[in-house]
Design a protein around this motif. Structure first.
Motif, PDB file in Angstrom:
ATOM      1  N   SER A 329     -44.994  -0.430   9.742  1.00  0.00           N
ATOM      2  CA  SER A 329     -46.479  -0.135   9.680  1.00  0.00           C
ATOM      3  C   SER A 329     -47.541  -1.046  10.135  1.00  0.00           C
ATOM      4  CB  SER A 329     -47.083   0.194   8.002  1.00  0.00           C
ATOM      5  OG  SER A 329     -46.066   1.170   7.435  1.00  0.00           O
ATOM      6  N   ASN A 330     -46.976  -2.051  10.843  1.00  0.00           N
ATOM      7  CA  ASN A 330     -48.083  -3.131  11.258  1.00  0.00           C
ATOM      8  C   ASN A 330     -47.601  -3.637  12.545  1.00  0.00           C
ATOM      9  OD1 ASN A 330     -49.864  -5.063  11.569  1.00  0.00           O
ATOM     10  ND2 ASN A 330     -49.690  -5.860   9.508  1.00  0.00           N
ATOM     11  N   ILE A 331     -47.730  -2.868  13.743  1.00  0.00           N
ATOM     12  CA  ILE A 331     -47.285  -3.396  14.862  1.00  0.00           C
ATOM     13  C   ILE A 331     -47.829  -4.685  15.541  1.00  0.00           C
ATOM     14  CG2 ILE A 331     -47.203  -2.750  17.451  1.00  0.00           C
ATOM     15  CD1 ILE A 331     -46.790   0.146  16.626  1.00  0.00           C
ATOM     16  N   SER A 332     -48.957  -4.705  15.127  1.00  0.00           N
ATOM     17  CA  SER A 332     -49.716  -6.207  15.686  1.00  0.00           C
ATOM     18  C   SER A 332     -49.092  -7.230  15.046  1.00  0.00           C
ATOM     19  CB  SER A 332     -51.134  -6.105  15.047  1.00  0.00           C
ATOM     20  OG  SER A 332     -51.440  -6.279  13.778  1.00  0.00           O
ATOM     21  N   GLN A 333     -48.114  -7.071  13.772  1.00  0.00           N
ATOM     22  CA  GLN A 333     -47.515  -8.518  13.205  1.00  0.00           C
ATOM     23  C   GLN A 333     -45.953  -8.336  13.714  1.00  0.00           C
ATOM     24  OE1 GLN A 333     -48.598  -9.166   9.139  1.00  0.00           O
ATOM     25  NE2 GLN A 333     -50.736  -9.465   9.841  1.00  0.00           N
ATOM     26  N   SER A 334     -45.423  -7.235  14.189  1.00  0.00           N
ATOM     27  CA  SER A 334     -44.402  -7.125  14.644  1.00  0.00           C
ATOM     28  C   SER A 334     -43.629  -7.106  15.829  1.00  0.00           C
ATOM     29  CB  SER A 334     -43.345  -5.977  13.581  1.00  0.00           C
ATOM     30  OG  SER A 334     -44.019  -4.740  14.335  1.00  0.00           O
ATOM     31  N   PHE A 335     -44.803  -7.135  16.707  1.00  0.00           N
ATOM     32  CA  PHE A 335     -44.455  -7.018  18.188  1.00  0.00           C
ATOM     33  C   PHE A 335     -44.592  -8.363  19.048  1.00  0.00           C
ATOM     34  CE2 PHE A 335     -48.589  -7.280  19.403  1.00  0.00           C
ATOM     35  CZ  PHE A 335     -48.815  -7.128  20.695  1.00  0.00           C
ATOM     36  N   TRP A 336     -43.600  -8.277  20.279  1.00  0.00           N
ATOM     37  CA  TRP A 336     -43.937  -9.150  21.061  1.00  0.00           C
ATOM     38  C   TRP A 336     -43.418  -8.702  22.550  1.00  0.00           C
ATOM     39  CZ3 TRP A 336     -39.086 -11.193  22.429  1.00  0.00           C
ATOM     40  CH2 TRP A 336     -38.125 -11.596  21.397  1.00  0.00           C
ATOM     41  N   GLU A 337     -43.531  -9.508  23.581  1.00  0.00           N
ATOM     42  CA  GLU A 337     -42.974  -9.016  24.939  1.00  0.00           C
ATOM     43  C   GLU A 337     -42.186  -9.967  25.505  1.00  0.00           C
ATOM     44  OE1 GLU A 337     -46.216  -6.982  27.148  1.00  0.00           O
ATOM     45  OE2 GLU A 337     -45.782  -7.773  29.020  1.00  0.00           O
ATOM     46  N   SER A 338     -41.233  -9.502  26.237  1.00  0.00           N
ATOM     47  CA  SER A 338     -40.301 -10.091  27.002  1.00  0.00           C
ATOM     48  C   SER A 338     -40.347  -9.616  28.309  1.00  0.00           C
ATOM     49  CB  SER A 338     -38.583 -10.059  26.515  1.00  0.00           C
ATOM     50  OG  SER A 338     -38.356  -8.755  26.689  1.00  0.00           O
ATOM     51  N   PHE A 339     -39.898 -10.701  29.060  1.00  0.00           N
ATOM     52  CA  PHE A 339     -39.703 -10.264  30.828  1.00  0.00           C
ATOM     53  C   PHE A 339     -38.401 -10.845  31.334  1.00  0.00           C
ATOM     54  CE2 PHE A 339     -42.672 -13.654  30.336  1.00  0.00           C
ATOM     55  CZ  PHE A 339     -42.572 -14.545  31.413  1.00  0.00           C
ATOM     56  N   THR A 340     -37.907 -10.179  32.340  1.00  0.00           N
ATOM     57  CA  THR A 340     -36.418 -10.682  32.801  1.00  0.00           C
ATOM     58  C   THR A 340     -36.823 -10.865  34.361  1.00  0.00           C
ATOM     59  OG1 THR A 340     -35.288  -9.365  31.403  1.00  0.00           O
ATOM     60  CG2 THR A 340     -33.945  -9.891  33.316  1.00  0.00           C
ATOM     61  N   VAL A 341     -36.529 -12.031  34.812  1.00  0.00           N
ATOM     62  CA  VAL A 341     -37.041 -12.362  36.224  1.00  0.00           C
ATOM     63  C   VAL A 341     -35.626 -12.255  37.196  1.00  0.00           C
ATOM     64  CG1 VAL A 341     -38.177 -13.924  37.650  1.00  0.00           C
ATOM     65  CG2 VAL A 341     -38.812 -13.675  35.190  1.00  0.00           C
ATOM     66  N   THR A 342     -35.647 -11.562  38.340  1.00  0.00           N
ATOM     67  CA  THR A 342     -34.560 -11.595  39.136  1.00  0.00           C
ATOM     68  C   THR A 342     -35.122 -12.360  40.363  1.00  0.00           C
ATOM     69  OG1 THR A 342     -33.648  -9.515  38.259  1.00  0.00           O
ATOM     70  CG2 THR A 342     -32.857 -10.362  40.436  1.00  0.00           C
ATOM     71  N   LEU A 343     -34.323 -13.317  40.746  1.00  0.00           N
ATOM     72  CA  LEU A 343     -34.672 -14.158  41.898  1.00  0.00           C
ATOM     73  C   LEU A 343     -33.719 -14.095  43.102  1.00  0.00           C
ATOM     74  CD1 LEU A 343     -35.478 -17.324  39.769  1.00  0.00           C
ATOM     75  CD2 LEU A 343     -37.180 -15.980  40.944  1.00  0.00           C
ATOM     76  N   LYS A 344     -34.127 -14.030  44.309  1.00  0.00           N
ATOM     77  CA  LYS A 344     -33.235 -13.952  45.669  1.00  0.00           C
ATOM     78  C   LYS A 344     -33.174 -15.267  46.226  1.00  0.00           C
ATOM     79  CE  LYS A 344     -32.928  -9.432  44.706  1.00  0.00           C
ATOM     80  NZ  LYS A 344     -33.452  -8.450  45.674  1.00  0.00           N
ATOM     81  N   ASP A 345     -33.933 -16.440  45.708  1.00  0.00           N
ATOM     82  CA  ASP A 345     -33.431 -17.568  46.109  1.00  0.00           C
ATOM     83  C   ASP A 345     -33.590 -18.538  45.065  1.00  0.00           C
ATOM     84  OD1 ASP A 345     -36.384 -18.689  45.768  1.00  0.00           O
ATOM     85  OD2 ASP A 345     -36.767 -17.226  47.088  1.00  0.00           O
ATOM     86  N   THR A 346     -33.166 -20.086  45.223  1.00  0.00           N
ATOM     87  CA  THR A 346     -32.776 -20.762  44.418  1.00  0.00           C
ATOM     88  C   THR A 346     -34.031 -21.775  44.100  1.00  0.00           C
ATOM     89  OG1 THR A 346     -31.968 -22.526  45.956  1.00  0.00           O
ATOM     90  CG2 THR A 346     -30.623 -20.973  44.722  1.00  0.00           C
ATOM     91  N   ALA A 347     -35.178 -21.490  44.393  1.00  0.00           N
ATOM     92  CA  ALA A 347     -36.295 -22.529  44.475  1.00  0.00           C
ATOM     93  C   ALA A 347     -37.142 -22.632  42.938  1.00  0.00           C
ATOM     94  CB  ALA A 347     -37.753 -21.722  45.365  1.00  0.00           C
ATOM     95  N   PHE A 348     -37.023 -21.521  42.360  1.00  0.00           N
ATOM     96  CA  PHE A 348     -37.542 -21.563  40.851  1.00  0.00           C
ATOM     97  C   PHE A 348     -36.388 -22.605  39.980  1.00  0.00           C
ATOM     98  CE2 PHE A 348     -37.684 -20.638  36.297  1.00  0.00           C
ATOM     99  CZ  PHE A 348     -39.283 -20.981  35.969  1.00  0.00           C
ATOM    100  N   PHE A 349     -35.282 -22.258  40.054  1.00  0.00           N
ATOM    101  CA  PHE A 349     -34.337 -22.954  39.390  1.00  0.00           C
ATOM    102  C   PHE A 349     -34.068 -24.609  40.016  1.00  0.00           C
ATOM    103  CE2 PHE A 349     -32.929 -19.222  37.521  1.00  0.00           C
ATOM    104  CZ  PHE A 349     -31.799 -19.195  36.803  1.00  0.00           C
ATOM    105  N   ASP A 350     -34.208 -24.676  41.019  1.00  0.00           N
ATOM    106  CA  ASP A 350     -34.225 -26.117  41.627  1.00  0.00           C
ATOM    107  C   ASP A 350     -35.298 -26.872  41.175  1.00  0.00           C
ATOM    108  OD1 ASP A 350     -32.183 -25.332  43.202  1.00  0.00           O
ATOM    109  OD2 ASP A 350     -33.162 -25.035  45.260  1.00  0.00           O
ATOM    110  N   GLN A 351     -36.644 -26.459  41.289  1.00  0.00           N
ATOM    111  CA  GLN A 351     -37.589 -27.086  40.783  1.00  0.00           C
ATOM    112  C   GLN A 351     -37.585 -27.440  39.093  1.00  0.00           C
ATOM    113  OE1 GLN A 351     -41.513 -26.608  42.053  1.00  0.00           O
ATOM    114  NE2 GLN A 351     -40.965 -25.421  44.150  1.00  0.00           N
ATOM    115  N   MET A 352     -36.926 -26.418  38.422  1.00  0.00           N
ATOM    116  CA  MET A 352     -36.987 -26.558  37.148  1.00  0.00           C
ATOM    117  C   MET A 352     -35.904 -27.316  36.586  1.00  0.00           C
ATOM    118  SD  MET A 352     -38.789 -25.198  34.404  1.00  0.00           S
ATOM    119  CE  MET A 352     -38.694 -26.178  32.922  1.00  0.00           C
ATOM    120  N   GLU A 353     -34.808 -27.375  37.289  1.00  0.00           N
ATOM    121  CA  GLU A 353     -33.936 -28.181  36.854  1.00  0.00           C
ATOM    122  C   GLU A 353     -34.227 -29.916  37.379  1.00  0.00           C
ATOM    123  OE1 GLU A 353     -30.467 -26.988  39.306  1.00  0.00           O
ATOM    124  OE2 GLU A 353     -29.955 -25.387  37.625  1.00  0.00           O
TER     125      GLU A 353
END
Length: 533
Positions: A329-353
């Motif tokens: 009965s209270n979506i404002s207190q039970s919801f959040w949002e996720s997201f899945t990211v698909t990468l075609k190169d290694t740039a983000f993983f390289d910089q994050m590592e």
């Protein structure tokens, strides 16, 4: 004449991990014939909240990922030690998972990141003496005393600014308005993880996402035993009445007919004497919706999905079947949002590592503690999907405050496209968007009830796996009452299914007991020492 178990028929409403596990227990421990078991699922795929979809071209999807450990989750691993791996039929899913975690060990070096993109020394939990006293008071309070109070009822504002709160909260997805009882249960159930909360060394992973690594092997095993799967089929009603229980001499609720619909027709199944019905009441991923790189997810509610309708109908009719309105009965207190990211190169993983000091798969969770959306993400060992090409990388992220305006994007997360979400993430990490996300596909997912099982509640608001006034109907979900165990875990659904099945079949078999790490002197001492660090 007493019916033999092999002749019984069993029906599972919902195709989540609880139903799959329940069917396995019926076959393995109850001697029920697999071809007498039917599982109904409204979606095209099984697995419930443990889903994974998409592909490298259009982008992968993952609504959520449950945290696993190997030293607890007693019912889960006892089951999966008997389910063969799909990659090596000579070993079990459990042994395969143990071997994987021996090879890829977690030891986070960047658990918290602040607004300046500085890695926080999160080994210091940040407690004041007042905070420690508050934590002790809540952890020692009885559940009767805690009642339906919220976490914020037990702590001063400073507690919610501690490193501990940031880490514990994002490890398990708590918010201050959630149930104090559930928070206390987590403190006890995961006390052995308290001393390592910043490194998350106790967190374990499956080889791939949990759908590929857990749901699929279990589904294949069930199919090999003849279990019937009716996907894209929704159970809309249960015809129930009071009947005499010959064992107790009392009147109990009996399911007489089951009504389901699919694209072709509407069918009614007669539930004969001795047959059993297992219902996954409620759903944390009910009314979910996906967006795209150019669009935000639509805002759905239970009126759009009708996912709570059957439980509401049963609960209104019978005492002891729970109160779904407490949770939905209270979506404002039970919801959040996720997201899945698909990468075609290694740039983000390289910089994050390079930035974090952790190779993918070893760093566990990273939380941007000053993010208005309160975002966290993790880079898993690749590939994360069994069909994932070698030149593709995938990671999963979520925000616990999606209703707030972003720090870099001037609108709430729920109104953002996948591209806008990635620009917000790049802004926090001070990465060049056009470098790290030039070839990215981000698919956001809005989940209105993802933490609904954390809503403040009384013990009586959730039904027992087998309500005392039920003869042949059991509840197996995150919305049942199991003493001492914690919701939002794979273990909770599997334990509920095992409890329900053993009780309805009157099996004299032991259910694996909950490991009481909170009663270990060593764990208690290490926890106290950490709290004063």
């Amino acid at each position: 004449m007493d019916i033999q178990n092999k002749d019984r028929k069993a029906y599972f409403i919902g195709g989540g991990i609880g139903s799959l596990a329940g069917a396995a227990f019926l076959i393995r421990d109850g001697g029920v014939a697999g071809n007498n078991i039917t599982i109904f699922e409204s979606l095209p795929v099984l697995g419930g909240s443990l889903d994974a979809g998409g592909n490298a071209e259009q982008g992968y999807t993952l609504r959520g990922s449950r945290m696993l450990t190997l030293n607890i989750y007693e019912c889960t691993w006892a089951l999966f030690n008997t389910i063969p791996s799909l990659t090596d039929p000579n070993t079990s899913v459990y042994k395969e998972t143990v071997a994987f975690n021996e090879r890829i060990k977690s030891n986070s070096k960047a658990r918290l990141i602040d607004k300046n993109r500085a890695i926080v020394d999160s080994s210091k939990l940040g407690f004041s003496m007042a905070n420690r006293a508050e934590l002790l008071k809540l952890s020692e309070a009885s559940e009767e005393k805690l009642g339906n109070s919220s976490i914020y009822d037990w702590f001063s504002p400073s507690f919610f600014e501690t490193n501990f709160w940031f880490m514990w909260r994002t490890s398990f997805a708590f918010s201050p308005w959630h149930s104090a009882v559930e928070f206390k249960r987590y403190l006890h159930r995961f006390m052995q993880e308290f001393p390592n909360v910043e490194t998350m060394t106790g967190v374990k992973r499956t080889i791939y996402n949990q759908y590929d690594s857990m749901v699929l092997p279990l589904q294949v095993w069930l199919k090999s035993h003849g279990v019937n799967f009716l996907q894209e089929s929704t159970v809309t009603d249960l015809d129930t009445e009071y009947g005499l229980d010959k064992n107790t001499g009392t009147e109990k609720v009996v399911v007489k007919n089951l009504v389901y619909e699919n694209k072709e027709n509407k069918e009614t199944i007669t539930i004969n004497d001795g047959d059993l019905v297992f219902y996954q009441n409620g759903s944390m991923t009910d009314a979910s919706s996906y967006g795209s790189m150019t669009s935000a997810p639509k805002h759905f509610t239970k009126e759009d999905s009708q996912g709570w309708a059957l439980w509401e109908k049963l609960a209104n009719k019978y005492p002891g079947f729970g109160r779904p309105e407490v949770f939905n009965s209270n979506i404002s207190q039970s919801f959040w949002e996720s997201f899945t990211v698909t990468l075609k190169d290694t740039a983000f993983f390289d910089q994050m590592e390079q930035f974090s000091g952790n190779k993918a798969g070893t760093g566990s969770q990273v939380t941007l503690k000053d993010s208005n959306w309160f975002m966290s993400f993790s880079l898993n060992q690749q590939p994360h999907y069994k069909d994932q090409p070698s030149d593709v990388q995938v990671f999963f992220t979520y925000g616990l405050h999606p209703d707030r305006v972003g720090n870099f994007v001037g609108k709430p997360m729920t109104e953002c496209s996948g591209e806008e979400i990635l620009r917000e993430l790049a802004g926090h990490l001070k990465f060049d968007y056009d470098v790290v996300f030039a070839n990215a596909i981000c698919i956001p997912c809005r989940m209105p009830y993802i933490t609904s099982m954390f809503m403040p509640r009384l013990k009586t608001d959730r039904p027992l796996p087998v309500p005392k006034n039920s003869k042949n109907l059991a509840f197996i979900s995150q919305f049942v009452e199991i003493p001492d165990d914690v919701v939002f875990t794979v273990e909770y659904s599997i334990r509920a299914a095992q409890m329900a099945m053993y009780e309805l079949l009157d099996l004299d078999l032991e259910i694996p007991p909950i490991t009481k790490f909170d009663k270990s002197v060593k764990v208690e001492l290490e926890t106290v020492m950490k709290a004063f660090h």
